[in-house]
Design a protein around this motif. Structure first.
Motif, PDB file in Angstrom:
ATOM      1  N   TYR A   8     -13.796  -9.950  53.734  1.00  0.00           N
ATOM      2  CA  TYR A   8     -14.855  -8.737  53.431  1.00  0.00           C
ATOM      3  C   TYR A   8     -15.222  -9.247  52.067  1.00  0.00           C
ATOM      4  CZ  TYR A   8     -13.710  -4.875  56.464  1.00  0.00           C
ATOM      5  OH  TYR A   8     -13.669  -3.816  57.373  1.00  0.00           O
ATOM      6  N   CYS A  39      -2.743  -9.866  50.630  1.00  0.00           N
ATOM      7  CA  CYS A  39      -3.408 -10.121  49.269  1.00  0.00           C
ATOM      8  C   CYS A  39      -3.352  -8.839  48.658  1.00  0.00           C
ATOM      9  CB  CYS A  39      -4.973 -10.476  49.593  1.00  0.00           C
ATOM     10  SG  CYS A  39      -5.710 -10.809  47.859  1.00  0.00           S
ATOM     11  N   VAL A  41      -4.390  -6.205  45.477  1.00  0.00           N
ATOM     12  CA  VAL A  41      -5.653  -5.493  45.003  1.00  0.00           C
ATOM     13  C   VAL A  41      -5.555  -5.170  43.549  1.00  0.00           C
ATOM     14  CG1 VAL A  41      -7.520  -3.789  45.386  1.00  0.00           C
ATOM     15  CG2 VAL A  41      -6.044  -4.406  47.567  1.00  0.00           C
ATOM     16  N   GLY A  63     -10.121 -10.992  45.493  1.00  0.00           N
ATOM     17  CA  GLY A  63      -8.744 -11.259  45.904  1.00  0.00           C
ATOM     18  C   GLY A  63      -8.115 -12.361  45.268  1.00  0.00           C
ATOM     19  N   TYR A 132      -9.394 -12.048  49.775  1.00  0.00           N
ATOM     20  CA  TYR A 132      -9.664 -10.658  51.126  1.00  0.00           C
ATOM     21  C   TYR A 132     -10.286 -11.618  52.447  1.00  0.00           C
ATOM     22  CZ  TYR A 132      -9.521  -7.175  47.147  1.00  0.00           C
ATOM     23  OH  TYR A 132      -9.415  -6.433  46.144  1.00  0.00           O
ATOM     24  N   ILE A 323      -7.381  -4.042  55.882  1.00  0.00           N
ATOM     25  CA  ILE A 323      -8.430  -4.364  55.148  1.00  0.00           C
ATOM     26  C   ILE A 323      -9.556  -3.293  55.171  1.00  0.00           C
ATOM     27  CG2 ILE A 323      -9.518  -5.829  57.013  1.00  0.00           C
ATOM     28  CD1 ILE A 323      -9.793  -7.047  53.431  1.00  0.00           C
ATOM     29  N   ILE A 326     -10.107  -1.011  52.290  1.00  0.00           N
ATOM     30  CA  ILE A 326     -10.074  -1.502  50.981  1.00  0.00           C
ATOM     31  C   ILE A 326     -11.176  -0.510  50.153  1.00  0.00           C
ATOM     32  CG2 ILE A 326     -12.118  -3.000  51.520  1.00  0.00           C
ATOM     33  CD1 ILE A 326      -9.547  -3.700  49.098  1.00  0.00           C
ATOM     34  N   ILE A 344      -3.139  -5.833  51.003  1.00  0.00           N
ATOM     35  CA  ILE A 344      -3.740  -5.700  52.156  1.00  0.00           C
ATOM     36  C   ILE A 344      -3.097  -6.779  53.179  1.00  0.00           C
ATOM     37  CG2 ILE A 344      -5.873  -6.404  53.338  1.00  0.00           C
ATOM     38  CD1 ILE A 344      -7.356  -6.519  50.589  1.00  0.00           C
ATOM     39  N   MET A 346      -3.265  -8.918  56.080  1.00  0.00           N
ATOM     40  CA  MET A 346      -4.429  -9.633  56.566  1.00  0.00           C
ATOM     41  C   MET A 346      -4.676  -9.648  57.937  1.00  0.00           C
ATOM     42  SD  MET A 346      -6.860 -10.034  54.604  1.00  0.00           S
ATOM     43  CE  MET A 346      -6.070 -10.168  53.031  1.00  0.00           C
TER      44      MET A 346
END
Ligand code: NAP
Ligand code: ZN
Length: 351
Positions: A8, A39, A41, A63, A132, A323, A326, A344, A346
């Motif tokens: 992303y 990941c 944020v 990220g 990300y 994701i 986000i 996140i 993934m």
């Protein structure tokens, strides 16, 4: 040679992040290829994606609180094998020969360390893209080992929020006789409380938000001071050896200076820029107080923090998101509506 990666990206400071396919280099002999599982944020992702600090290069894949498993290793890598749980933080490279690098302080590399995203690889000049995304390629020196005892979802935020608070706690020798205060209960703040408590310190939270007291105590704070209440601020005067200020925007730090004890230090980690209102030197001179700053932490220190967390059963309090959420997560973070770090998952990238 390059590999195709899905992630992303922010395409400008004004637009929401959207799915984006891009290319990463194939692994060099000293590289580790990592399948990203989670990941975190960080508020820095918002600052970067929205170009708050200038220097944004788009498309940008943010990220830098990355947890994954080793997918393959280059011929010269012996520290990691396929399947290992590993982490990557804010840096993926540095010059490796300047004085700060020799001291294990790669984040202060004289030539500038290579950030995990929004930077240029020092060898092939390719753009770096962050966590990300489904895969990342990182030089083995910048890959961290994650102790088995830490839940992998809660481990992700240790790679930035954890090390950014750990580094000043260690630099200022915090231990059982220390009194520490943390300003702001967000991602960094909640890790600061947990780590300071585990080091044995007496811990106070300064928060502008009423209603965080129960959580702060659960995280390890001995008391909470509402920073908007003058009476409560006055009752906290002259006691802290170290204050770690995580607030992301310009704010008056003078009221915190009077809560430091003789030789106490206020370390800024949140806000980057000129102070407004200005700093009054009187308390600094009259009681030898300091204002300092601190940037993430070195690689050896990051491994030390991960191992400490493994031994003490410490991980971040996380709210898992796909994701696709986000952009909403960014808005919620700006309202301090997160307990206390979004991470996140993934696997959602494939959805
Ligand atoms: P976060 O999760 O959004 O937490 C920030 C906290 O600051 C909030 O929870 C809030 O706590 C407090 N705050 C006070 N005024 C605020 C305002 N107007 N807007 C939002 N929050 C406010 O952020 P984070 O991820 O912990 O990051 C904090 C800052 O550290 C960011 O600027 C980030 O870029 C920076 N950072 C620096 C380093 C470094 O190496 N120095 C590393 C990572 C991040 P209360 O409600 O309790 O007051
Ligand atoms: Zn960060």
């Amino acid at each position: 040679m390059v590999m195709k990666v899905l992630g992303y990206a922010a395409h400008s400071a004004q637009e929401p992040l959207t799915p984006w396919s891009f290319e990463r280099r194939n692994a060099r002999p000293d590289d580790v290829v990592i399948d990203i599982l989670y990941c975190g944020v960080c508020h820095s992702d918002i600052h970067n994606a929205r170009n708050d600090w200038g220097g944004a290069i788009y498309p940008m894949v943010p990220g830098h609180e990355i947890i994954g498993r080793v997918a393959s290793v280059g011929a010269r890598v012996s520290r990691f094998k396929v399947g290992d749980a590993v982490g990557v933080g804010c840096m993926v490279d540095s010059c490796q020969h300047c004085k700060p690098c020799m001291r294990g302080l790669e984040q202060y590399c004289d030539e500038g360390s290579t950030y995990t995203y929004n930077a240029q690889d020092r060898h092939d000049k390719m753009q770096t893209y962050g966590g990300y995304s489904d895969t990342i390629v990182v030089a083995d020196k910048f890959v961290l080992r994650v102790p088995d005892s830490i839940d992998l979802k809660g481990a992700a935020p240790l790679l930035c929020a954890g090390i950014t608070t750990w580094s000043p706690l260690r630099r200022w020798n915090i231990g059982p006789s220390s009194r520490v205060a943390i300003v702001g209960l967000g991602g960094l703040g909640h890790m600061g409380i947990k780590l300071a408590k585990a080091l044995g310190a007496d811990v106070t939270l300064f928060s502008r938000s009423p209603g965080k007291e129960i959580d702060a105590r659960r995280l390890g704070a001995d008391r909470v001071v509402l920073s908007t209440d003058a009476e409560q601020m006055a009752s906290a005067s002259n006691q802290f050896d170290l204050i770690i200020d995580t607030v992301p925007i310009p704010h008056d730090i003078n009221p915190y200076m009077s809560t430091l004890t003789l030789d106490g230090t206020l370390v800024m980690v949140g806000y980057l820029g000129p102070l407004d209102p200005m700093l009054n030197t009187i308390p600094m001179i009259m009681q030898r107080k300091s204002v300092a700053g601190s940037l993430i932490g070195g690689i050896a220190e990051t491994q030390e923090m991960l191992d400490f967390c493994g031994e003490h059963g410490i991980a971040s309090d996380v709210e898992m998101i796909p994701i696709q959420e986000i952009n909403n997560a960014y808005e919620r973070m700006l309202r301090s509506d997160v307990k206390y770090r979004f991470v996140i998952d993934m696997a959602s990238l494939k959805a």
